[in-house]
Write a protein that holds these residues in place. Structure first.
Motif, PDB file in Angstrom:
ATOM      1  N   LEU A 144       2.329   5.526  14.972  1.00  0.00           N
ATOM      2  CA  LEU A 144       1.173   5.142  15.875  1.00  0.00           C
ATOM      3  C   LEU A 144       1.539   4.192  16.882  1.00  0.00           C
ATOM      4  CD1 LEU A 144      -1.914   5.483  13.263  1.00  0.00           C
ATOM      5  CD2 LEU A 144      -1.411   6.903  15.256  1.00  0.00           C
ATOM      6  N   VAL A 145       1.918   3.086  16.696  1.00  0.00           N
ATOM      7  CA  VAL A 145       2.387   2.021  17.594  1.00  0.00           C
ATOM      8  C   VAL A 145       3.383   2.519  18.478  1.00  0.00           C
ATOM      9  CG1 VAL A 145       2.999  -0.386  17.989  1.00  0.00           C
ATOM     10  CG2 VAL A 145       1.449   0.174  16.178  1.00  0.00           C
ATOM     11  N   ALA A 146       4.357   3.007  17.905  1.00  0.00           N
ATOM     12  CA  ALA A 146       5.399   3.441  19.091  1.00  0.00           C
ATOM     13  C   ALA A 146       4.882   4.700  20.039  1.00  0.00           C
ATOM     14  CB  ALA A 146       6.611   4.225  18.021  1.00  0.00           C
ATOM     15  N   GLN A 176      -6.865   5.680  11.116  1.00  0.00           N
ATOM     16  CA  GLN A 176      -6.002   6.432  11.930  1.00  0.00           C
ATOM     17  C   GLN A 176      -4.498   6.437  11.170  1.00  0.00           C
ATOM     18  OE1 GLN A 176      -6.379   3.945  15.501  1.00  0.00           O
ATOM     19  NE2 GLN A 176      -6.358   5.972  16.676  1.00  0.00           N
ATOM     20  N   VAL A 177      -4.388   5.066  10.439  1.00  0.00           N
ATOM     21  CA  VAL A 177      -3.052   5.130   9.650  1.00  0.00           C
ATOM     22  C   VAL A 177      -3.266   6.175   8.517  1.00  0.00           C
ATOM     23  CG1 VAL A 177      -1.826   3.602   8.294  1.00  0.00           C
ATOM     24  CG2 VAL A 177      -2.536   2.632  10.473  1.00  0.00           C
ATOM     25  N   ALA A 178      -4.198   5.896   7.734  1.00  0.00           N
ATOM     26  CA  ALA A 178      -4.416   6.901   6.708  1.00  0.00           C
ATOM     27  C   ALA A 178      -4.400   8.404   7.116  1.00  0.00           C
ATOM     28  CB  ALA A 178      -5.912   6.644   6.075  1.00  0.00           C
ATOM     29  N   GLU A 179      -4.816   8.929   8.239  1.00  0.00           N
ATOM     30  CA  GLU A 179      -4.798  10.034   8.412  1.00  0.00           C
ATOM     31  C   GLU A 179      -3.500  10.622   8.713  1.00  0.00           C
ATOM     32  OE1 GLU A 179      -6.737  13.263  11.938  1.00  0.00           O
ATOM     33  OE2 GLU A 179      -7.235  11.250  11.853  1.00  0.00           O
ATOM     34  N   GLY A 189      -5.756   8.720   1.761  1.00  0.00           N
ATOM     35  CA  GLY A 189      -7.104   8.380   1.768  1.00  0.00           C
ATOM     36  C   GLY A 189      -7.168   6.924   2.357  1.00  0.00           C
ATOM     37  N   LEU A 190      -8.321   6.420   2.981  1.00  0.00           N
ATOM     38  CA  LEU A 190      -8.332   5.195   3.292  1.00  0.00           C
ATOM     39  C   LEU A 190      -8.459   4.072   2.400  1.00  0.00           C
ATOM     40  CD1 LEU A 190      -9.033   3.275   5.714  1.00  0.00           C
ATOM     41  CD2 LEU A 190     -11.505   3.802   5.299  1.00  0.00           C
ATOM     42  N   ARG A 191      -8.930   4.530   1.028  1.00  0.00           N
ATOM     43  CA  ARG A 191      -8.822   3.367  -0.047  1.00  0.00           C
ATOM     44  C   ARG A 191      -7.383   3.077  -0.386  1.00  0.00           C
ATOM     45  NH1 ARG A 191     -13.018   4.915  -4.543  1.00  0.00           N
ATOM     46  NH2 ARG A 191     -12.152   2.826  -5.528  1.00  0.00           N
ATOM     47  N   SER A 192      -6.547   4.091  -0.156  1.00  0.00           N
ATOM     48  CA  SER A 192      -5.010   3.973  -0.469  1.00  0.00           C
ATOM     49  C   SER A 192      -4.305   3.144   0.549  1.00  0.00           C
ATOM     50  CB  SER A 192      -4.418   5.615  -0.342  1.00  0.00           C
ATOM     51  OG  SER A 192      -3.077   5.262  -0.921  1.00  0.00           O
ATOM     52  N   VAL A 193      -4.974   2.831   1.500  1.00  0.00           N
ATOM     53  CA  VAL A 193      -4.303   2.088   2.668  1.00  0.00           C
ATOM     54  C   VAL A 193      -4.178   0.744   2.081  1.00  0.00           C
ATOM     55  CG1 VAL A 193      -4.315   1.007   5.144  1.00  0.00           C
ATOM     56  CG2 VAL A 193      -4.433   3.639   4.554  1.00  0.00           C
ATOM     57  N   SER A 208       3.537   5.624  -5.965  1.00  0.00           N
ATOM     58  CA  SER A 208       2.944   4.476  -5.203  1.00  0.00           C
ATOM     59  C   SER A 208       4.020   3.910  -4.038  1.00  0.00           C
ATOM     60  CB  SER A 208       2.727   3.289  -6.305  1.00  0.00           C
ATOM     61  OG  SER A 208       2.179   2.165  -5.557  1.00  0.00           O
ATOM     62  N   ARG A 209       5.285   4.005  -4.455  1.00  0.00           N
ATOM     63  CA  ARG A 209       6.193   3.616  -3.321  1.00  0.00           C
ATOM     64  C   ARG A 209       6.232   4.605  -2.384  1.00  0.00           C
ATOM     65  NH1 ARG A 209       9.526   2.049  -7.996  1.00  0.00           N
ATOM     66  NH2 ARG A 209      10.502   4.098  -8.077  1.00  0.00           N
ATOM     67  N   SER A 210       6.101   5.856  -2.691  1.00  0.00           N
ATOM     68  CA  SER A 210       6.110   7.048  -1.762  1.00  0.00           C
ATOM     69  C   SER A 210       4.855   6.842  -0.650  1.00  0.00           C
ATOM     70  CB  SER A 210       6.075   8.308  -2.167  1.00  0.00           C
ATOM     71  OG  SER A 210       6.037   9.403  -1.180  1.00  0.00           O
ATOM     72  N   SER A 211       3.809   6.477  -1.416  1.00  0.00           N
ATOM     73  CA  SER A 211       2.568   6.203  -0.682  1.00  0.00           C
ATOM     74  C   SER A 211       2.610   5.271   0.308  1.00  0.00           C
ATOM     75  CB  SER A 211       1.369   6.037  -1.460  1.00  0.00           C
ATOM     76  OG  SER A 211       0.935   7.398  -1.940  1.00  0.00           O
ATOM     77  N   ARG A 212       3.120   3.889  -0.143  1.00  0.00           N
ATOM     78  CA  ARG A 212       3.301   2.842   0.624  1.00  0.00           C
ATOM     79  C   ARG A 212       4.170   3.099   1.790  1.00  0.00           C
ATOM     80  NH1 ARG A 212       2.813  -2.849   0.011  1.00  0.00           N
ATOM     81  NH2 ARG A 212       4.149  -4.049   1.229  1.00  0.00           N
ATOM     82  N   SER A 213       5.491   3.750   1.543  1.00  0.00           N
ATOM     83  CA  SER A 213       6.244   3.950   2.608  1.00  0.00           C
ATOM     84  C   SER A 213       5.596   4.901   3.644  1.00  0.00           C
ATOM     85  CB  SER A 213       7.693   4.726   1.972  1.00  0.00           C
ATOM     86  OG  SER A 213       8.185   4.016   1.244  1.00  0.00           O
ATOM     87  N   ARG A 214       5.017   5.936   3.381  1.00  0.00           N
ATOM     88  CA  ARG A 214       4.159   6.683   4.354  1.00  0.00           C
ATOM     89  C   ARG A 214       3.177   6.029   5.382  1.00  0.00           C
ATOM     90  NH1 ARG A 214       3.430  10.255   0.208  1.00  0.00           N
ATOM     91  NH2 ARG A 214       1.011  10.366   0.387  1.00  0.00           N
ATOM     92  N   ILE A 215       2.442   5.157   4.390  1.00  0.00           N
ATOM     93  CA  ILE A 215       1.494   4.260   5.282  1.00  0.00           C
ATOM     94  C   ILE A 215       2.303   3.437   6.257  1.00  0.00           C
ATOM     95  CG2 ILE A 215       0.033   2.454   4.998  1.00  0.00           C
ATOM     96  CD1 ILE A 215      -0.783   3.585   2.070  1.00  0.00           C
TER      97      ILE A 215
END
Length: 206
Positions: free
Chosen positions: A38-40, A50-53, A58-62, A24-31
């Motif tokens: 993306l912004v940079a 776009q963030v999920a990709e 997955g989008l639901r994970s975001v 969970s921590r890893s997914s949150r950090s990647r998101i």
């Protein structure tokens, strides 16, 4: 007779739970990292898809980790401020107050150059986000307070003059010169310093 052994199911506090928390921590950090990336790179209004990709989730994970896009912007703001606030809040150097304001101007140029894509992204969205509008107002106050703390009393007492200095040293002025007008960094710095020197000429050094 050999007794059968019942397989032990890991408890909620055991390795299985630890592994889930780590994933969970890893997914949150990647998101969060995907949002920053993306912004940079110039995506001023990235979508959750776009963030999920970019994050490889997955989008639901975001939205499991961030309830809405404002929460992602909050995470982005905290990451950027952790990087630049210690620089911004460090007392400026210089023998007189004008030298110290010059030092502050140079420091702000470096900071603004670093945070420009992130501030522009937040500004694009703030008109539809109460959180981002409040954060925008907070940053304006922070700019004014960190400048006012290094101005002599006579300058602070001149409300219009102090506000003029604030405009010259604001992120919005830097964005106008660098992003809107496309000036190179050194030329933008020269414009800011010219405006600053002209504005400070009305006050004595003492």
């Amino acid at each position: 007779m050999a007794t059968s052994r019942i397989p032990r199911i890991p408890s909620a506090k055991g390795p299985l739970a630890d592994g889930r928390r780590e994933r969970s921590r890893s997914s949150r950090s990647r998101i969060a990292a995907a949002m920053l990336d993306l912004v940079a790179k110039g995506e001023v209004a990235p979508s959750a898809a776009q963030v999920a990709e970019v994050a490889g989730v997955g989008l639901r994970s975001v939205f499991r980790h961030f309830k809405d896009m404002d929460a992602l912007y909050r995470e982005m703001t905290e990451a950027i401020e952790a990087q630049v606030l210690p620089i911004l809040l460090r007392p400026p150097e210089g023998a007189g107050w004008k030298d110290r304001i010059h030092d502050l101007a140079g420091r702000r140029a470096r900071i603004f150059e670093t945070i420009m894509p992130f501030r522009i992204s937040a500004n694009v969205r703030r008109f539809e986000s109460p959180y981002l509008m409040q954060d925008y107002q907070r940053l304006l106050r922070l700019e004014a307070e960190t400048l006012g703390a290094h101005l002599p009393e006579a300058v602070r007492a001149d409300g219009v003059g102090a506000q003029a200095l604030g405009v010259i040293l604001s992120f919005n002025t830097w964005r106008l010169l660098r992003h809107d007008q496309g000036l190179p960094v050194e030329q933008a710095k020269a414009v800011v310093l010219r405006l600053l020197d002209d504005a400070m000429a009305r006050w004595t050094e003492a």
